[in-house]
Design a protein around this motif. Structure first.
Motif, PDB file in Angstrom:
ATOM      1  N   ASP A   1      23.144 -30.085  49.324  1.00 31.95           N
ATOM      2  CA  ASP A   1      22.285 -31.229  49.550  1.00 31.95           C
ATOM      3  C   ASP A   1      22.677 -31.913  50.856  1.00 31.95           C
TER       4      ASP A   1
ATOM      5  N   GLU B   1      21.081 -21.385  54.861  1.00 31.12           N
ATOM      6  CA  GLU B   1      19.635 -21.240  54.980  1.00 31.12           C
ATOM      7  C   GLU B   1      18.981 -22.608  55.066  1.00 31.12           C
ATOM      8  N   SER B   2      17.674 -22.629  55.309  1.00 31.91           N
ATOM      9  CA  SER B   2      16.941 -23.888  55.399  1.00 31.91           C
ATOM     10  C   SER B   2      15.548 -23.710  54.813  1.00 31.91           C
ATOM     11  N   ASN B   3      14.976 -24.813  54.348  1.00 30.75           N
ATOM     12  CA  ASN B   3      13.627 -24.766  53.779  1.00 30.75           C
ATOM     13  C   ASN B   3      12.559 -24.612  54.844  1.00 30.75           C
ATOM     14  N   THR B   4      12.777 -25.282  55.959  1.00 34.05           N
ATOM     15  CA  THR B   4      11.828 -25.298  57.062  1.00 34.05           C
ATOM     16  C   THR B   4      12.605 -25.324  58.372  1.00 34.05           C
TER      17      THR B   4
ATOM     18  N   ASP C   1      14.206 -28.644  58.606  1.00 34.76           N
ATOM     19  CA  ASP C   1      15.441 -28.708  57.830  1.00 34.76           C
ATOM     20  C   ASP C   1      16.594 -28.076  58.605  1.00 34.76           C
TER      21      ASP C   1
ATOM     22  N   ASN D   1      13.197 -17.686  56.246  1.00 37.59           N
ATOM     23  CA  ASN D   1      12.942 -17.045  54.960  1.00 37.59           C
ATOM     24  C   ASN D   1      14.004 -15.976  54.706  1.00 37.59           C
TER      25      ASN D   1
ATOM     26  N   GLU E   1      15.741 -33.492  56.528  1.00 40.29           N
ATOM     27  CA  GLU E   1      14.391 -32.914  56.547  1.00 40.29           C
ATOM     28  C   GLU E   1      13.355 -33.887  55.999  1.00 40.29           C
ATOM     29  N   LYS E   2      13.743 -34.707  55.041  1.00 35.83           N
ATOM     30  CA  LYS E   2      12.798 -35.595  54.370  1.00 35.83           C
ATOM     31  C   LYS E   2      12.469 -36.836  55.192  1.00 35.83           C
TER      32      LYS E   2
END
Length: 718
Positions: free
Chosen positions: A449, A473-476, A479, A509, A591-592
């Motif tokens: 997190d 890794e990353s979500n986007t 991120d 991905n 990211e948020k």
């Protein structure tokens, strides 16, 4: 009554009286000053093996004597200590407005006032109870003192949460209950009076009291008492990249070529478990199928400016050459069918260290990632991989105590190899404990997190710890870039691609990454990451000086705002901003967030990206782009920034531009060879940077004969 019976009763009474006197005497407390501004309270029969008993580094007394004198806000004799059949209860006075911080690398909480904290080592620090990779039984108050309960036993702290049944008690305003369950049970305890530390099973205790007069001075005393803060090899402050776990020798070389061909900064390549013939548990033997010529790899990487770091853990596989030697010097339970070495035993530690020295360090391995030295997740019934708390070790430690100190003892075993060979390193470690300030080992976690990672950067400064908010890794892409910004603004800039074929910036991905299907905009993202990493390399001289201040002065290089501004109530609960060195305030985004609020303490500050001057004592809304850094520079700072290099060698010369913030400004640089402990012999320079009256001046003093830093120009930010 027979005379002999009367005599027997008489002697029994004498014996009982002696026992009673002995018990009273044994519980008489002793207060001694063990270093300038550090007092130790001893009472009862203390454990022979405690966190401080394992600290080999001597207090830096001369540096401690230079700190301002501190006064406790209470009489040290008012600290209550009760020894009973249950164990030891310590009660430290606490006033209504005190704020408390610390207990190690805490996650989920920042200001610990009003919480119940149980700092226990655990591999998944997922709650605010205190379970963490690096627990310490040490807290610091904004009133200017610190308390360390010197025990390896599981201890619970009640931080002003409980009220005693004494004298008159005021009626509760909630005597009729709340309107909901959350109202009834969710209120945070705010009882004044004491911080209570409950140590079950203890028959005596040592308590270290660190005087201020302020929070920063407390932490300086603690770090200096622990031997001084860590000073890593200068190359360790560059960029570290861990390759995929199943990479073979030619794939590692190919990854190295990618970094150099694309001019992406990188100093360290980390090899993951498959380099060994067995890794769960460990053999510590090269896997010839994957690495047919490891010495060739080490040498060829060195020629290209790379250092090699090896993953391992301390559980010894039956296939290992160490197994037979350590069989009788290990715990009575196995982990992954491997031995658990008793690192509290000097002979066991020497066997383990000598093997690593002869097999790896002498061959050129620059460091190790020391994994799995925490504990299987004690919040889950099916997490059972580690040794149980009822384990026994030849040194006399039980499993509970060994869990609490295993990580720091493991660090010490590996670190001392390098120190004895006069080679500096920068290690990775999964667990740590009290008095670990001198070990150059960055902590990491399997949790991921981003907010928690930022919070652990902030909390690390309260306990003499180094935290690495690694990027996996990353979500986007957003991120990835936000995480990269935080990594660049931390103690270790690390990308961990242990399950990625390609760097995460080429494909976010996971499945496509491992199929070598790169993003359409991969090169654009790569260019943005390169900009951030070049900033990191520009910051290396500044960071190196901050770590020198950590070593020689005890000043945490990364620390919460409350440490520098303890009287500013607005920073008492800010868990996501922190100071880097003396002049930089960092406020990372996630990211948020498209934007975030930033509070700047008293004084004037400058936005690093725009140069805009900003008034302190106010809150601002910021929005930094992916290639900008969310940092603010304190007025009066000379910020030395280097022309970025792709890697750092012993011969690297840094070309420095001194950025001046304010009409009068100061800064400094620490200059030595960057790779040995010769600074302990005085072989270093301090370069003072001063700007006033439209003129900048760099003055070099010391015994180091080379010039690593070349001051090229001064630039005033107006």
């Amino acid at each position: 009554m027979p005379v002999n019976l009367r005599l027997r009763e008489f002697f029994c009474l004498i014996v009982l009286s002696l026992i009673s006197v002995s018990a009273v005497f044994s519980q008489q407390r002793q207060v001694t000053e063990v270093a300038p501004g550090v007092k130790k309270i001893t009472i009862g029969k203390t454990d022979p093996l405690t966190p401080y008993s394992f600290c080999d580094e001597k207090p830096q007394v001369a540096a401690m004597q230079k700190l301002p004198a501190g006064n406790l806000p209470f009489d040290i004799n008012s600290i209550g200590i009760n020894i009973s059949e249950r164990g030891v209860l310590v009660e430290v006075p606490l006033d209504d407005k005190e704020q408390l911080y610390g207990f190690g690398l805490q996650i989920g909480s920042f200001n610990q006032r009003g919480l119940r904290k149980k700092p226990i080592v655990n591999d998944n620090p997922s709650t605010n109870l205190g379970y963490t990779h690096a627990p310490t039984t040490f807290y610091v108050s904004n009133k200017g003192y610190g308390i360390l309960v010197n025990t390896a036993r599981y201890t619970t702290f009640y931080c002003g949460t409980t009220a005693k049944n004494v004298n008159e008690v005021k009626a509760s305003s909630q005597s009729n209950g709340g309107n909901s369950v959350s109202e009834l049970y969710g209120s945070k305890g705010t009882a004044a009076g004491y911080v209570s530390a409950d140590v079950p099973g203890a028959k005596g205790i040592e308590i270290y009291v660190f005087e201020g007069p302020d929070m920063l001075s407390v932490m300086q005393r603690y770090n200096l008492f622990s031997g001084g803060g860590a000073l890593p090899a200068i190359w360790g402050l560059g960029v570290k990249y861990r390759v995929k776990a199943d990479f073979k020798q030619d794939q590692v070389k190919k990854m190295a070529a990618y970094f150099r061909d694309n001019h992406i900064p990188c100093d360290v390549l980390g090899l993951e478990p498959r380099w060994q013939t067995a890794s769960y548990s460990c053999s510590y033997v090269w896997n010839n199928e994957f690495f047919p010529n490891p010495q060739n790899l080490i040498d060829s990487m060195k020629r290209q400016g790379f250092h090699i770091n090896l993953w391992e853990h301390a559980f010894v596989n039956p296939k290992s050459p160490l197994y037979t030697q350590l069989k009788n010097k290990s715990g009575n339970y196995l982990v992954w069918n491997g031995l658990v070495p008793d690192f509290a035993d000097k002979q066991a530690t020497k066997l383990f260290a000598d093997y690593h020295q002869n097999t790896f360090v002498k061959q050129g391995i620059s460091g190790f990632k020391m994994d799995e030295c925490d504990n299987s997740n004690i919040t889950m019934g099916d997490a059972t991989w580690s040794f149980p708390e009822h384990s026994r070790f030849p040194s006399g430690l039980d499993g509970e105590q060994m869990h609490q100190v295993f990580g720091v003892l493991y660090q010490k075993a590996i670190y001392n190899i390098y120190k004895q060979n006069n080679i500096r390193t920068y290690l990775d470690v999964r667990a740590s404990s009290s008095f670990a300030s001198s070990y150059p080992a960055a902590l990491y976690s399997d949790t991921y997190d981003h907010n928690e990672y930022i919070g652990m950067v902030v909390n690390s400064g309260f306990s003499g710890l180094i935290w690495s908010p690694e990027v996996r890794e990353s979500n986007t892409v957003k991120d990835l870039m936000r995480r990269s910004q935080t990594a660049v603004l931390s103690a270790q800039a690390l990308y961990n691609s242990w399950y990625l074929q390609n760097p995460p910036w080429l494909q976010i991905n996971i499945k496509q990454n491992n199929n070598n299907e790169l993003m359409a905009n991969a090169k654009e993202v790569e260019a943005d990451v390169r900009k951030l990493l070049n900033f990191r390399m520009s910051l290396v001289p500044y960071l190196y000086n901050a770590f020198a201040d950590y070593h020689f002065k005890g000043i945490p290089p990364f620390r919460a705002l409350v440490m520098d501004y303890p009287n500013d109530e607005k920073v008492h609960n800010i868990p996501d901003e922190y100071m880097i060195g003396q002049g930089i305030l960092a406020a990372p985004l996630t990211e948020k967030q498209n934007e975030r609020k930033v509070y700047l303490p008293a004084g004037n500050w400058y936005d690093y990206n725009t140069g805009k001057k900003m008034d302190g004592g106010k809150e601002y809304t910021i929005n930094t782009s992916f290639t900008e850094l969310p940092i603010f520079i304190k007025e009066g700072t000379v910020l030395p920034m280097a022309k970025p290099v792709e890697y750092v060698t012993p011969d690297t010369k840094f070309e420095i531009t001194c950025y001046v913030y304010g009409e009068k400004a100061t800064g400094s640089l620490f200059e030595d060879d960057g790779v040995t402990f010769n600074y302990d012999k005085g072989n270093y320079n301090n370069i003072s940077l001063n700007y006033q009256s439209t003129k900048g001046k760099a003055e070099r003093k010391g015994n180091f004969k080379s010039n690593r830093f070349i001051i090229k120009k001064w630039e005033v930010i107006k």
